[in-house]
Design a protein around this motif. Structure first.
Motif, PDB file in Angstrom:
ATOM      1  N   ASP A 129      -0.488  -2.350  -4.043  1.00 37.36           N
ATOM      2  CA  ASP A 129      -0.508  -3.846  -4.645  1.00 37.36           C
ATOM      3  C   ASP A 129      -0.582  -4.695  -3.401  1.00 37.36           C
ATOM      4  OD1 ASP A 129       0.120  -5.978  -6.805  1.00 37.36           O
ATOM      5  OD2 ASP A 129       1.488  -6.471  -5.008  1.00 37.36           O
ATOM      6  N   GLU A 130      -1.456  -5.651  -3.520  1.00 43.12           N
ATOM      7  CA  GLU A 130      -1.691  -6.421  -2.192  1.00 43.12           C
ATOM      8  C   GLU A 130      -0.576  -7.194  -1.511  1.00 43.12           C
ATOM      9  OE1 GLU A 130      -4.197 -10.505  -1.206  1.00 43.12           O
ATOM     10  OE2 GLU A 130      -5.306  -9.088  -2.516  1.00 43.12           O
ATOM     11  N   ASP A 131       0.247  -7.739  -2.648  1.00 39.66           N
ATOM     12  CA  ASP A 131       1.555  -8.335  -2.280  1.00 39.66           C
ATOM     13  C   ASP A 131       2.636  -7.425  -1.546  1.00 39.66           C
ATOM     14  OD1 ASP A 131       0.685 -10.737  -3.379  1.00 39.66           O
ATOM     15  OD2 ASP A 131       1.391 -10.477  -5.372  1.00 39.66           O
ATOM     16  N   ASP A 132       2.292  -6.266  -1.884  1.00 40.08           N
ATOM     17  CA  ASP A 132       3.581  -5.353  -1.579  1.00 40.08           C
ATOM     18  C   ASP A 132       2.904  -5.003   0.131  1.00 40.08           C
ATOM     19  OD1 ASP A 132       6.013  -3.769  -1.446  1.00 40.08           O
ATOM     20  OD2 ASP A 132       4.478  -2.114  -1.689  1.00 40.08           O
ATOM     21  N   VAL A 152       1.390  -6.901   1.863  1.00 39.87           N
ATOM     22  CA  VAL A 152       1.735  -8.262   2.750  1.00 39.87           C
ATOM     23  C   VAL A 152       3.208  -8.211   3.129  1.00 39.87           C
ATOM     24  CG1 VAL A 152       1.877 -10.594   2.529  1.00 39.87           C
ATOM     25  CG2 VAL A 152      -0.307  -9.602   1.631  1.00 39.87           C
ATOM     26  N   ARG A 153       3.905  -7.871   2.196  1.00 39.75           N
ATOM     27  CA  ARG A 153       5.493  -7.528   2.515  1.00 39.75           C
ATOM     28  C   ARG A 153       5.665  -6.661   3.559  1.00 39.75           C
ATOM     29  NH1 ARG A 153       9.517  -4.288   1.375  1.00 39.75           N
ATOM     30  NH2 ARG A 153       8.318  -2.754   0.159  1.00 39.75           N
ATOM     31  N   ARG A 205      -7.792  -4.449  -0.832  1.00 36.84           N
ATOM     32  CA  ARG A 205      -6.621  -4.961  -0.859  1.00 36.84           C
ATOM     33  C   ARG A 205      -5.847  -4.912   0.263  1.00 36.84           C
ATOM     34  NH1 ARG A 205      -4.834  -2.597  -6.913  1.00 36.84           N
ATOM     35  NH2 ARG A 205      -6.130  -0.743  -5.836  1.00 36.84           N
ATOM     36  N   ALA A 217      -4.619  -8.159   2.652  1.00 36.54           N
ATOM     37  CA  ALA A 217      -3.306  -8.491   2.877  1.00 36.54           C
ATOM     38  C   ALA A 217      -3.197  -8.727   4.488  1.00 36.54           C
ATOM     39  CB  ALA A 217      -2.488  -7.062   2.505  1.00 36.54           C
ATOM     40  N   ARG A 246      -4.117 -12.512   4.792  1.00 39.72           N
ATOM     41  CA  ARG A 246      -3.093 -13.241   4.374  1.00 39.72           C
ATOM     42  C   ARG A 246      -1.907 -13.197   5.693  1.00 39.72           C
ATOM     43  NH1 ARG A 246      -1.578 -11.404  -1.403  1.00 39.72           N
ATOM     44  NH2 ARG A 246       0.230 -12.875  -0.859  1.00 39.72           N
TER      45      ARG A 246
END
Length: 344
Positions: free
Chosen positions: A121-124, A126-127, A157, A161, A164
């Motif tokens: 997942d892209e948000d993960d 980034v994290r 993704r 990331a 971002r």
């Protein structure tokens, strides 16, 4: 024109089978120092090579392992690398993040591919990237500007990331090491923009072909003879390729049959390859410029081309390399068994 040559070292610890066997434990700094008889045949050997030949290198240092290693064994390693004047950039293996959870064993059983950036997942992503950036700050290092993913896994993704997270450059692609299946990422050489991030792939070449079948290989010290490296560098210079990225790891300069490198010997073949490469680059600075990734990235802002050539090795060099590696591996196993028997 000088062709920039970037020797990059993925500097990391090892899960060492702990996900599969509860009796095993991850291994930290022995994977980097690789001591044999009280002497570092990994990081220490490499730093000595670079110093003799005046070679600046880039160490992609893995940061997410701190989820497991609370005593921070990488800190003195980055201090040693920094004191030697080398470039330090961010490397990340997502598998370490599973140790953030008390039920990590259940998570590994439910989802064995904990180390995948591909499909994450892209948000993960980034994290995890921002977590690595924060760890660099805690180590007192400059904010990383180049990122390398664990096992060179990548997809759209991951690049989104990185954008971002404010990371402008990457070296995530080595087609023969990990092929995402996306033709947009069949990148063999040069520099390429993806989602605003400039990617510098590990050089991938064709080391042999028979009729329509061709075998692809990414340029690593452990998997490429010096003769092949010299041939590829000459071709890259003739083709006007701005930079060549080479991949290696500290643990490749020892042989061991133990996951923790507790009983090891120097890897003579790989050590000679690195020494020969450094001496060659130092002696041919009219055509080749040994370069840290950060310097190559900054220079690419002015010279970047979209070329993506696939270089070709020579079959006889590949055959000789394969024979050498098989013979040396067998000899190394014999030598390790013999010396281990004497110490027991």
């Amino acid at each position: 024109m000088q062709t920039r040559v970037c020797i990059t070292i993925d500097t990391e610890f090892s899960i060492a089978g702990a996900f599969a066997d509860a009796a095993l434990r991850p291994v930290s700094d022995p994977m980097v120092w690789c001591e044999v008889g009280g002497r570092s045949q990994g990081l220490g050997f490499m730093l000595d090579c670079f110093e003799r030949a005046r070679i600046p290198a880039t160490f992609f240092v893995e940061a997410l392992h701190r989820a497991y290693f609370q005593d921070d064994p990488m800190r003195p390693i980055v201090q040693r690398i920094r004191a030697a004047g080398h470039d330090i950039q961010l490397h990340a293996h997502p598998c370490w993040s599973v140790y953030e959870h008390a039920d990590w064993r259940e998570r590994v059983r439910a989802k064995p591919n904990q180390d995948d950036f591909f499909g994450r997942d892209e948000d993960d992503s980034v994290r995890l990237i921002e977590q690595g950036i924060a760890i660099f700050a805690d180590w007192g290092l400059p904010r990383p500007t180049v990122f390398r993913s664990g096992s060179l896994q990548h997809d759209d993704r991951l690049f989104r990331a990185l954008a971002r997270s404010g990371v402008p450059y990457s070296s995530n692609v080595g087609v023969a090491i990990f092929d995402s299946g996306d033709p947009h990422y069949q990148l063999y050489a040069g520099s390429h923009e993806r989602h605003g991030v400039i990617e510098f792939p590990v050089l991938t070449f064709c080391d042999w072909k028979v009729g329509p079948k061709r075998h692809m290989k990414s340029l690593t010290i452990a998997g490429t003879s010096f003769a092949e490296m010299r041939t590829l560098l000459e071709q890259a210079h003739a083709a006007g390729i701005e930079q060549v990225v080479i991949l290696t790891h500290p643990f490749e300069y020892v042989q061991s049959r133990d996951a923790d490198l507790g009983h090891a010997r120097a890897h003579g073949v790989n050590q000679r390859r690195l020494s020969a490469l450094c001496a060659y680059l130092d002696g041919n600075r009219d055509r080749f410029l040994p370069s840290a990734m950060v310097d190559a990235a900054n220079a690419s802002q002015h010279t970047r081309r979209a070329d993506n050539p696939l270089l070709e090795g020579q079959l006889w060099q590949s055959m000789r390399r394969m024979a050498t590696q098989v013979a040396y591996d067998r000899y190394g196993n014999w030598a390790l068994a013999r010396t281990q028997g004497k110490t027991q």
